[in-house]
Design a protein around this motif. Sequence first.
Motif, PDB file in Angstrom:
ATOM      1  N   THR A  30     -34.526 -11.125 -14.798  1.00 21.75           N
ATOM      2  CA  THR A  30     -33.994 -12.452 -14.503  1.00 21.75           C
ATOM      3  C   THR A  30     -32.725 -12.810 -15.267  1.00 21.75           C
ATOM      4  O   THR A  30     -32.037 -13.739 -14.879  1.00 21.75           O
ATOM      5  CB  THR A  30     -35.036 -13.531 -14.847  1.00 21.75           C
ATOM      6  OG1 THR A  30     -35.295 -13.479 -16.241  1.00 21.75           O
ATOM      7  CG2 THR A  30     -36.317 -13.326 -14.091  1.00 21.75           C
ATOM      8  N   ALA A  89     -26.444 -10.833 -16.355  1.00 26.27           N
ATOM      9  CA  ALA A  89     -25.257 -11.655 -16.099  1.00 26.27           C
ATOM     10  C   ALA A  89     -24.723 -11.340 -14.706  1.00 26.27           C
ATOM     11  O   ALA A  89     -25.002 -10.265 -14.155  1.00 26.27           O
ATOM     12  CB  ALA A  89     -24.205 -11.353 -17.156  1.00 26.27           C
ATOM     13  N   PRO A  90     -23.944 -12.256 -14.119  1.00 28.83           N
ATOM     14  CA  PRO A  90     -23.379 -11.989 -12.806  1.00 28.83           C
ATOM     15  C   PRO A  90     -22.604 -10.680 -12.822  1.00 28.83           C
ATOM     16  O   PRO A  90     -21.842 -10.427 -13.754  1.00 28.83           O
ATOM     17  CB  PRO A  90     -22.438 -13.179 -12.594  1.00 28.83           C
ATOM     18  CG  PRO A  90     -22.975 -14.249 -13.459  1.00 28.83           C
ATOM     19  CD  PRO A  90     -23.625 -13.589 -14.621  1.00 28.83           C
ATOM     20  N   THR A 106     -25.561  -5.670 -11.598  1.00 30.07           N
ATOM     21  CA  THR A 106     -26.598  -5.412 -10.592  1.00 30.07           C
ATOM     22  C   THR A 106     -27.489  -4.289 -11.083  1.00 30.07           C
ATOM     23  O   THR A 106     -27.192  -3.623 -12.070  1.00 30.07           O
ATOM     24  CB  THR A 106     -25.961  -5.026  -9.261  1.00 30.07           C
ATOM     25  OG1 THR A 106     -25.138  -3.882  -9.482  1.00 30.07           O
ATOM     26  CG2 THR A 106     -25.116  -6.155  -8.703  1.00 30.07           C
ATOM     27  N   THR A 111     -19.065 -12.058 -17.070  1.00 28.23           N
ATOM     28  CA  THR A 111     -19.224 -11.541 -15.716  1.00 28.23           C
ATOM     29  C   THR A 111     -18.719 -10.116 -15.704  1.00 28.23           C
ATOM     30  O   THR A 111     -17.603  -9.841 -16.143  1.00 28.23           O
ATOM     31  CB  THR A 111     -18.417 -12.375 -14.722  1.00 28.23           C
ATOM     32  OG1 THR A 111     -18.888 -13.715 -14.803  1.00 28.23           O
ATOM     33  CG2 THR A 111     -18.596 -11.850 -13.311  1.00 28.23           C
ATOM     34  N   LYS A 165     -32.471 -20.587 -15.363  1.00 28.36           N
ATOM     35  CA  LYS A 165     -32.509 -20.104 -13.980  1.00 28.36           C
ATOM     36  C   LYS A 165     -32.219 -18.610 -13.975  1.00 28.36           C
ATOM     37  O   LYS A 165     -31.397 -18.116 -14.735  1.00 28.36           O
ATOM     38  CB  LYS A 165     -31.449 -20.838 -13.154  1.00 28.36           C
ATOM     39  CG  LYS A 165     -31.859 -22.255 -12.774  1.00 28.36           C
ATOM     40  CD  LYS A 165     -32.537 -22.270 -11.410  1.00 28.36           C
ATOM     41  CE  LYS A 165     -32.847 -23.690 -10.974  1.00 28.36           C
ATOM     42  NZ  LYS A 165     -34.106 -24.181 -11.586  1.00 28.36           N
ATOM     43  N   SER A 166     -32.920 -17.924 -13.078  1.00 28.19           N
ATOM     44  CA  SER A 166     -32.751 -16.489 -13.004  1.00 28.19           C
ATOM     45  C   SER A 166     -31.514 -16.129 -12.177  1.00 28.19           C
ATOM     46  O   SER A 166     -31.169 -16.815 -11.219  1.00 28.19           O
ATOM     47  CB  SER A 166     -34.005 -15.896 -12.362  1.00 28.19           C
ATOM     48  OG  SER A 166     -33.753 -14.599 -11.918  1.00 28.19           O
ATOM     49  N   TYR A 167     -30.831 -15.032 -12.575  1.00 28.53           N
ATOM     50  CA  TYR A 167     -29.727 -14.491 -11.770  1.00 28.53           C
ATOM     51  C   TYR A 167     -30.232 -13.297 -10.976  1.00 28.53           C
ATOM     52  O   TYR A 167     -31.158 -12.618 -11.393  1.00 28.53           O
ATOM     53  CB  TYR A 167     -28.607 -13.967 -12.668  1.00 28.53           C
ATOM     54  CG  TYR A 167     -27.817 -15.012 -13.404  1.00 28.53           C
ATOM     55  CD1 TYR A 167     -26.971 -15.862 -12.714  1.00 28.53           C
ATOM     56  CD2 TYR A 167     -27.899 -15.103 -14.775  1.00 28.53           C
ATOM     57  CE1 TYR A 167     -26.223 -16.804 -13.399  1.00 28.53           C
ATOM     58  CE2 TYR A 167     -27.150 -16.036 -15.469  1.00 28.53           C
ATOM     59  CZ  TYR A 167     -26.316 -16.886 -14.773  1.00 28.53           C
ATOM     60  OH  TYR A 167     -25.581 -17.803 -15.453  1.00 28.53           O
ATOM     61  N   GLY A 168     -29.514 -12.998  -9.887  1.00 27.82           N
ATOM     62  CA  GLY A 168     -29.667 -11.704  -9.233  1.00 27.82           C
ATOM     63  C   GLY A 168     -31.036 -11.438  -8.643  1.00 27.82           C
ATOM     64  O   GLY A 168     -31.945 -12.255  -8.738  1.00 27.82           O
ATOM     65  N   GLY A 222     -33.646 -14.292  -8.064  1.00 26.65           N
ATOM     66  CA  GLY A 222     -32.465 -15.147  -8.105  1.00 26.65           C
ATOM     67  C   GLY A 222     -32.790 -16.603  -7.771  1.00 26.65           C
ATOM     68  O   GLY A 222     -33.415 -16.900  -6.755  1.00 26.65           O
TER      69      GLY A 222
END
Lengths: 769, 329
Positions: A402, A405-406, A409, A742, B70-73, B77
């Motif tokens: 969770t 960072a943006p 992936t 990012t 809040k969760s990313y990805g 997400g």
Amino acid sequence: MNKNKVRVMSLLFVIFIALAATPQMTSYPTGLGTNGNNGCGCHSGGAGTTTVTVEGMPDSFTGGESYELTLTVSNPDIAGGEISANMGGFRFFASAGTFGAGENFTDLVQESEGGMTHTELGNDLRSWNVTWTAPDNEGQIVEFEAHGNAVNGNAVIPTDLKGNTGDAWGTFEASLPGAAALGGGAILIEQAEPFEVAIAAITFGIALFSLMLVYVFYRNNPDGFNLNGLTEWLKKWMTTTDHKEVGTLYFVFSFLFLLIGGIFAMLFRLQLAVADNDFLTQDQYNSFFTLHGTTMIFLAAMPMIAAFANWIIPLQIGAKDLAFPRVNAMGFWMLAFSSFLLYGGVMAGEGADITWTMYAPFSNSLGEKGASAGTTLFVAGIIMLGISSTLSGVNFIATVMTMRAPGVTWMKMPLFTWSIFVANAMLYLSLPALIIGTAYLYFDRTIGTHFYDAAVGGDPILWAHLFWYFGHPEVYVVILPAFGVVSEVLSTSAKRSVFGYKSMVYALAGIGVLGFIVWGHHMLTSGMDPTLRLIMMLTTMLVAIPTGVKIFNWLATLWGGSLVFKTHTLWALGFLVTFTMGGISGMFFPVAGLDTHFHDTYFVVAHFHYVLVGGTLFGMYSAIYYWYPKAVGRKLDEKLGLLHFLITFIAMNGTFWPMHQLGIEGMPRRYHTYSVDSWSELNSFITMSALIMGLAQLILAWNLIRSYKHGEKCGKDPWGGWSLEWTTTSPPPTPSFHEIPTQEDDNLHHVESNSGGMFSRMWKGVEPE
Amino acid sequence: MSYDDHDDHGHHGSWAPIIASLGTMLFLYGFSEASMGITAIGLTILVWGLFTWWKGDLPFDGSEKMGELKSYGTPFGGMNVRKAGIWLFLMSEVMIFGTFFGAYIRMRTNWNTHWTLRDKAQEAIDGGATGTVDSIVETCMPHHHINVAACEQATNGLVNNSFWFTESGPPAYHHVAAEYITADFWTLLPGAINTFALILSSFTVVLALKAAKNVDLEPRVRDKKVRNYLTITLMLGTLFLILKLWEWNHLIHDYDFTISTLAGSFFYVTTGAHGVHVFVGLVFLTYFIYKAHIGGWDQNNAQSIEYYGLYWHFVDLAWVIIFPAFYLY
């Protein structure tokens, strides 16, 4: 006094009292636990007014001669004259010599565990005859110790209560000098008592550790060196939830226990150096190697991995902290306190002797023939470790899932993060089997369940299944993070990205899945279903495929790169050699036929030390040299590092390579001694190598301490790595990122950071635009 | 069920972890050494740690500053990080109860009968029967199925019908709890009531969540509703535990079904572990009720009730599987 000072001091007080109290537990009349060593397991009454006397003791003994001793218990408060049964009991120990039954008393007394006790028949007496044969060495003083118990018998207490009330214990102690020792006629040779050596070493270690803490506090701020400052500083460490500080706590803890586990290893290697050695007794040997295995796996390897996971994962994925910082701190403190339970037994002289695998039906059996009394505490400690690992496992998985960072992936995540993710997924899905298995074991030992007791239909093999369902994933849990470290280190050192990143990720995940369906190869000789045996054989061999993929990818990474030989590179290369050898010897075991021969021999010991020392430990050492500058802002000394690597690498192979031959020749593991003289030569060599390896670790300890203040200063990115952790300062700020970064492209990001990293090293003289 | 500090201006520590861990250690130490005093001290310290934790949690208002990240990805997400954490935790709970069931089913399907059988086979050979232990076991249990007649013949009558079955059916050491519980309606009743009590309490937790999230209600009405629904949940959970203990008492004293038999070990430890889960849920629930009492819940932080509800639903679900497996089968 302010509130914090009270809290810190009271916590420290409890800990020190616990440390001081544990060795005293043996002097408690009923011994440690409900099944004390001072009588049969059914008596747990307190100290009483009973008098214990021993008649027939000479003024001094003659070597080899037998003496008839009469032991009597008497208690005016507990009448024994008019009742006929269950009147008393005793337990008689001597520090040297051997006990035997007295004439006409063979049915009434029996020898057990180096001492003397009564039989069921002898329960009905208050006076017993025993013989004691003196040792040959007359130059020593023999210490006698007898615990006697007066019971008020069947007449008053129903038999089913077994005298749980109405017991009263008393103690007799005497010293008997040998003829030569009398009047100082000979030089007394004090034999080292290994327990005392171990406890002294541990206590000394803890004292040193406390001193070191105070010293570190002093060096941090020499002007603020006072009690208030110290409690504030301790409070900071005791209440911290910051991932970097918890990581440091994990690291210090694991390093301390790595050394303690090493002390145990060296002690029992001394015992095994020559045939028929008697440096350690059986019981001491058993509890030492039990503690060695458990310490190294649970208190050294896993915390060291957790240390690096704590430190590096949030930095690598661009998170400010872990998902649940307080849970993270809870995981650490659970682990730290569980060590008291694990070590409580051995400090009291009743260490768990059930090996780290804790096999039933030995581990769940009580009393004379069963596992020692400290086992119950030990099992409780394992349950607490399970809680700790579940908490940290959930935390790491949640963080990776969770908090990325943006731009970070799944397929851009560094391989170390991947390895921690897969390892923790395996850990927290397999741990429940261990927790429940040990809970069954714990209840068998405490509240009288019969899960593993075959006599009522219980099932010892259930334990093996539950344990190895956890135990095999566990060995991947400790090796996968080392894979991750080696991937990072080799690609940085070779100045190129790792070869076949995607196949590396799939290999990790593949090992993660396969790891759950191979546990049966630990049980091939246990009488498991032949069909299951065949399946486990095949799945186990399958694991070699993803592992092989990783090895060849590392080699390919080196091939195309231009290698820089830093200390962490050396450890990673050493890992490649020793881990591959360990992996190959591992391929002997899934073959059921070969395994029947190799099972429980030193071949197994050689194999798993090659993968755990040559794999996990080398990987973690590589991580220490690699990430120490990130944590401290200073590099470790490279010369000391080289020395440390060379000595450890050579001594490690010297220690474990000969074990292959001993194993093939049939030397069994877990035996405290052996009588085959031809094995002595190799064993002495192993012992010497082990001592050298153990001492060499002090070089690392010294290096870690010295470089903290005197190491070469370094910037953000001393090695030219290009994952996100190298973009923050060394040491990183708290919270670890002020702005969530990012990730756009790995290499681009690195060039922007402009820290003389990969770009400028690869293209000398060309400045990045 | 709590939040964690993510303060940008330096982090705050917490005493809760070290205190709770010390309490856990003392509790286990006392239990191992059969010392009720130390056990009680350990529990007290554990509760002290829990209180410390809750004290930090009380002002939680659901903002990111107070830890609701809040969760990313992929894959979570946009979801709250805590929710993902609870689901992951429940996954390990699934494995916990999976282990209980795996071990129990292994016993019920006679996998382990081999062990007693081997002893009997050895006894039969000592008494003059032909063959080896392995061959006799193979005759008695080809592919784990029982062949009573062949077995009796192979062991010269030593392993006969009474080894495998009692008059009521299962093997002698397998007098399972279900035998007694299903004996008549009145012994089955408490378990049945318990099942419905738990299912109902799962529903009341959802009602509490719905009330807390309802922005149309007056704050005072809303707080009262949340408190009342949570209190009903607490009472249902307490009813469950009381009936469970009553039932245990009944099994032990009226049927002599104790923990010292194999089936008893499985029954009491598994249902006991579930009971501990219920109890821990109730302990947390008292804190939730207290927070409702002081008006601490609104639409911004009601997700904590949701996460608690996830755990409570899981405990409910586990019971729905335990009940048929241990009470009826």
